[in-house]
Design a protein around this motif. Structure first.
Motif, short mmCIF file in Angstrom:
data_model
loop_
_atom_site.label_atom_id
_atom_site.label_comp_id
_atom_site.label_asym_id
_atom_site.label_seq_id
_atom_site.Cartn_x
_atom_site.Cartn_y
_atom_site.Cartn_z
N UNK A 1 0.81 -1.22 0.00
CA UNK A 1 0.00 0.00 0.00
C UNK A 1 0.85 1.27 0.00
N UNK A 2 2.15 1.09 -0.17
CA UNK A 2 3.08 2.22 -0.18
C UNK A 2 2.97 3.05 1.11
N UNK A 3 2.89 2.33 2.23
CA UNK A 3 2.85 2.92 3.56
C UNK A 3 4.08 2.49 4.33
N UNK A 4 4.47 3.27 5.30
CA UNK A 4 5.51 2.80 6.23
C UNK A 4 4.83 1.86 7.22
N UNK A 5 5.61 1.03 7.88
CA UNK A 5 5.05 0.15 8.90
C UNK A 5 4.44 0.99 10.02
N UNK A 6 5.07 2.11 10.33
CA UNK A 6 4.54 3.01 11.36
C UNK A 6 3.17 3.57 10.98
N UNK A 7 3.01 3.95 9.71
CA UNK A 7 1.71 4.45 9.25
C UNK A 7 0.65 3.36 9.36
N UNK A 8 1.01 2.16 8.94
CA UNK A 8 0.06 1.05 9.03
C UNK A 8 -0.28 0.76 10.49
N UNK A 9 0.73 0.76 11.35
CA UNK A 9 0.48 0.51 12.77
C UNK A 9 -0.48 1.54 13.36
N UNK A 10 -0.29 2.79 12.98
CA UNK A 10 -1.20 3.83 13.47
C UNK A 10 -2.62 3.59 12.96
N UNK A 11 -2.73 3.14 11.72
CA UNK A 11 -4.04 2.90 11.14
C UNK A 11 -4.77 1.74 11.81
N UNK A 12 -4.03 0.74 12.23
CA UNK A 12 -4.68 -0.40 12.88
C UNK A 12 -4.63 -0.28 14.40
N UNK B 1 -5.89 -6.37 9.72
CA UNK B 1 -5.28 -6.39 8.39
C UNK B 1 -6.23 -6.93 7.31
N UNK B 2 -7.30 -7.60 7.71
CA UNK B 2 -8.20 -8.22 6.74
C UNK B 2 -8.77 -7.25 5.71
N UNK B 3 -9.22 -6.04 6.11
CA UNK B 3 -9.72 -5.12 5.08
C UNK B 3 -8.63 -4.73 4.07
N UNK B 4 -7.39 -4.65 4.52
CA UNK B 4 -6.28 -4.35 3.60
C UNK B 4 -6.12 -5.50 2.60
N UNK B 5 -6.27 -6.72 3.10
CA UNK B 5 -6.19 -7.89 2.21
C UNK B 5 -7.29 -7.81 1.16
N UNK B 6 -8.48 -7.42 1.55
CA UNK B 6 -9.60 -7.33 0.61
C UNK B 6 -9.30 -6.31 -0.48
N UNK B 7 -8.76 -5.16 -0.08
CA UNK B 7 -8.41 -4.13 -1.07
C UNK B 7 -7.29 -4.63 -1.97
N UNK B 8 -6.34 -5.34 -1.40
CA UNK B 8 -5.18 -5.83 -2.17
C UNK B 8 -5.60 -6.83 -3.26
N UNK B 9 -6.76 -7.40 -3.16
CA UNK B 9 -7.23 -8.33 -4.20
C UNK B 9 -7.37 -7.65 -5.55
#
Length: 123
Positions: free
Chosen positions: A33-44, A64-72
């Motif tokens: 998703x072109x995010x840093x791990x820190x950005x993702x951590x903040x989001x979740x 993380x499941x909604x991210x997986x759905x988008x990644x499809x």
């Protein structure tokens, strides 16, 4: 526009986001998703220490499941096209970008849009 997909292929677009245990990897999801791990951590809404001690901890999986759905969507948008799509204004999102909504914590809305795109059935 209808983008073909089958439910039995649901994990094909996310296989590369998983570690050998089969769990989603926050690092791999962030990268997709072109995010840093820190950005993702903040989001979740996970603390820095919990994500650094176990990158694929079960407690993170449901977030993380909604991210997986988008990644499809990567099943049909290859290479950099997926990240480009994330950054492009979308009429279905009132002219906002999927990335904007994701960064606001509204990943579920983006996941619904992707599901509609892949199945051809608007919600």
């Amino acid at each position: 526009m209808r983008l073909e997909s089958r439910n039995d292929n649901a994990h094909l677009g996310s296989r590369d986001l998983r570690v050998s245990s089969g769990q989603l990897s926050p690092r791999k999801v962030a990268s997709a998703f072109d995010l840093s791990v820190g950005e993702l951590a903040a989001l979740i809404r996970k603390k820095e220490h919990s994500r650094s001690t176990a990158q694929d901890a079960g407690s993170v999986q449901s977030a993380l499941e909604p991210f997986e759905h988008v990644a499809r969507l990567r099943l049909v948008l290859k290479g950099g096209d997926f990240v480009s799509w994330l950054r492009k204004a979308n009429d279905e999102l009132d002219g906002r970008t999927p990335r904007e909504l994701i960064l606001e914590g509204k990943i579920a809305l983006v996941a619904e849009l992707v599901e509609d795109m892949l199945t051809g059935s608007p919600s």
